[in-house]
Design a protein around this motif. Structure first.
Motif, short mmCIF file in Angstrom:
data_model
loop_
_atom_site.label_atom_id
_atom_site.label_comp_id
_atom_site.label_asym_id
_atom_site.label_seq_id
_atom_site.Cartn_x
_atom_site.Cartn_y
_atom_site.Cartn_z
N GLU A 133 -4.43 6.18 8.71
CA GLU A 133 -3.84 4.85 8.08
C GLU A 133 -2.27 5.58 8.68
O GLU A 133 -1.64 4.53 7.90
CB GLU A 133 -4.09 5.61 7.09
N LEU A 134 -2.15 6.51 10.22
CA LEU A 134 -0.50 6.47 10.05
C LEU A 134 -0.24 5.28 10.64
O LEU A 134 1.39 4.71 10.23
CB LEU A 134 -0.97 7.52 11.20
N GLU A 135 -1.14 4.73 11.88
CA GLU A 135 -0.80 3.50 12.00
C GLU A 135 -0.46 2.52 10.97
O GLU A 135 0.60 1.31 11.06
CB GLU A 135 -1.12 2.73 13.79
N ALA A 136 -0.86 1.98 9.65
CA ALA A 136 -0.66 0.94 8.85
C ALA A 136 0.24 1.26 8.15
O ALA A 136 1.17 0.18 8.11
CB ALA A 136 -2.47 1.32 8.01
N ALA A 137 0.51 2.53 8.35
CA ALA A 137 1.85 2.86 6.77
C ALA A 137 2.36 3.05 8.15
O ALA A 137 3.83 2.48 7.00
CB ALA A 137 1.61 4.51 6.70
N LEU B 118 6.76 4.73 -0.15
CA LEU B 118 5.49 4.19 0.53
C LEU B 118 5.98 6.05 -0.06
O LEU B 118 4.72 7.80 1.10
CB LEU B 118 5.83 4.79 2.15
N ASN B 119 4.76 6.91 -1.20
CA ASN B 119 5.45 8.22 -1.65
C ASN B 119 3.89 8.88 -1.99
O ASN B 119 3.47 8.79 -3.18
CB ASN B 119 6.10 7.97 -2.74
N ALA C 158 4.64 12.83 7.79
CA ALA C 158 4.67 12.33 8.33
C ALA C 158 5.64 10.86 9.12
O ALA C 158 5.42 10.45 10.40
CB ALA C 158 2.81 11.63 8.93
N LEU C 159 6.35 10.70 8.14
CA LEU C 159 7.24 9.49 8.05
C LEU C 159 8.23 9.98 8.54
O LEU C 159 8.61 8.92 9.07
CB LEU C 159 6.87 8.50 6.60
N ARG C 160 8.18 11.13 8.06
CA ARG C 160 9.88 11.30 8.94
C ARG C 160 9.50 11.50 10.37
O ARG C 160 10.58 11.23 11.09
CB ARG C 160 10.05 12.55 8.19
N ARG D 221 0.71 -0.97 0.16
CA ARG D 221 0.27 0.33 -0.03
C ARG D 221 0.91 1.14 0.21
O ARG D 221 2.32 1.00 0.22
CB ARG D 221 -0.56 -0.05 0.95
N PHE D 222 0.54 2.53 -0.35
CA PHE D 222 1.07 4.05 0.18
C PHE D 222 1.94 4.18 -0.91
O PHE D 222 2.87 4.53 -0.97
CB PHE D 222 1.49 4.25 1.27
#
Length: 325
Positions: free
Chosen positions: A73-77, A65-66, A98-100, A33-34
Motif C-alpha cells: 500500500e506504500l505507493e497508494a499512501a 494518515l495515521n 514509512a511516510l517519514r 484512506r489510511f
C-alpha cells in the motif's frame, strides 16, 4: 510571541466549517484512506474546500494518515499524501514511519498512535524531522512537562473527548477478538462491552459490567497548567461527532484557551478573527461518558465508567425516594 492552537476534529466539510466558525485555530480531517477513523474519510477535493475556507481566517488544516500501512500500500499512501499536499493541507498526522522516508514537502506530526509517552521518544522524533509530537492521553502533568523540555518539536495533547483504556497504537484487543484493527482505522471498541471479573478459581466477583470503559476527558480547567508545562496545541477528540458537539465543545474551549492566554502575555492564538457563539457553551450538554482529568494528577479513582459506555447526560438531580410502586 509563541503561537498557541486550539485543534478541532472534522469528519467532513460541514464539521470543519463549524469548527472554524466557533473558534478553532486548526482542524484535523481524514483523507479517503489510511486514517484512524475509516468512517470519517474525505476526498482530496473535499479537503481542498476545507483548506480554502479555513485559510481565510488563518486556520490550519491537518490531514490524518495515521494507520499502519502494508508494503503493497506504500505507493497508494504516498499518492494520497501528495494529493493532500496539493490540496493545501498544512500538516500530515502519521503513524507509519514509512511516510517519514517519502521526502514529503509538508510538516509531519507524529500521531498519538506512535504512543508518544517518554522524553527520549519525543526528542528522537524531533531530531528525526517531525515538527510536532502528539502525546499519549494517559500522561501526568509532570510527564508532559518533561517531554516538552526534552524536544524541540511542538507538543500537542488531547484535552477533551474519548479515552482509550490502552496505550494509543499499542492496543491490540480489537484485532485479537475480530478482523478489525484499531491500527487500521476500524477499531470495534471491545473495551466498551460488558465483561465479567473472575479469579483463578472460576469465582465471579463482578458480572456484566463495562469494566474496561473509561470516562471521557475534560481538561478545560487545566489549560493554564498545560500551557505552563510547554504544550502549544490543545486537541479535541471526535472525528465522528455531530455538528452540535463540534459547535458546543469548540466554543467552550475557545473561551477556556482565551482566558488562559490573557494571563500570559508571551502567548497568542495562532488564527485570526473573533468567534461569538449565540449560546452559552456547556460540554455536559453534548455526548459525554462522564468527565475526568484522567491521570493528569497521577493515577487515581474516578476514571472508570462501569455502568454504561454511552452518554450519561447532564446531571439534573438525585432521586430522594420512591413510593406507590
Amino acid at each position: 510571541m509563541k503561537l498557541v492552537e486550539l485543534l478541532a476534529p472534522a469528519k467532513d466539510y460541514a464539521a470543519a466549517a463549524a469548527a472554524v466558525d466557533y473558534g478553532a485555530d486548526a482542524v484535523y480531517i481524514g483523507g479517503a484512506r489510511f486514517g484512524a477513523r475509516q468512517a470519517a474519510g474525505n476526498s482530496a477535493e473535499e479537503i481542498a474546500r476545507v483548506v480554502e475556507y479555513a485559510h481565510r481566517f488563518g486556520v490550519r488544516v491537518h490531514a490524518t494518515l495515521n494507520t499502519l500501512v502494508w508494503d503493497d500500500e506504500l505507493e497508494a499512501a504516498e499518492r494520497q499524501a501528495r494529493s493532500l499536499i496539493d490540496a493545501g493541507v498544512d500538516a500530515l498526522i502519521v503513524q507509519d514511519m514509512a511516510l517519514r522516508r517519502m521526502d514529503l514537502p509538508v510538516e509531519l506530526h507524529a500521531s498519538t498512535q506512535v504512543s508518544n509517552r517518554t522524553p527520549e521518544g519525543a526528542r528522537f522524533l524531533g531530531e528525526a524531522g517531525f515538527a510536532r509530537v502528539i502525546l499519549e492521553r494517559n500522561l501526568t502533568l509532570e510527564e508532559i512537562r518533561a517531554i516538552c523540555a526534552a524536544t524541540a518539536a511542538e507538543v500537542e495533547c488531547f484535552v477533551h473527548g474519548a479515552v482509550c483504556v490502552g496505550y494509543s497504537g499499542r492496543c491490540f484487543l480489537s484485532r485479537s477478538m475480530s478482523a478489525r484493527s484499531g491500527n487500521r482505522g476500524v477499531c470495534s471498541q471491545p473495551c466498551r462491552l460488558t465483561w465479567d471479573l473472575t479469579d483463578g478459581k472460576g469465582r465471579t466477583w463482578i458480572a456484566g459490567k463495562h469494566l474496561l470503559s473509561v470516562r471521557d476527558m475534560n481538561l478545560s480547567q487545566r489549560i493554564g497548567d498545560l500551557l505552563d508545562a510547554g504544550v502549544t496545541s490543545f486537541k479535541i477528540e471526535g472525528r465522528l461527532k455531530d455538528l452540535a458537539y463540534i459547535r458546543n465543545v469548540v466554543a467552550h474551549y475557545r473561551r477556556a484557551v482565551d482566558e488562559a492566554l490573557a494571563l500570559r502575555p508571551g502567548l497568542v492564538r495562532s488564527s485570526v478573527g473573533e468567534s461569538v457563539p449565540d449560546f452559552t457553551p456547556d460540554p455536559s450538554k453534548s455526548f459525554t461518558r462522564g468527565e475526568s482529568d484522567y491521570f493528569l494528577d497521577g493515577k487515581r479513582a474516578g476514571v472508570a465508567s462501569f455502568d454504561t459506555p454511552k452518554a450519561v447526560g447532564e446531571r439534573v438531580g438525585r432521586v430522594a425516594g420512591v413510593s406507590g410502586g
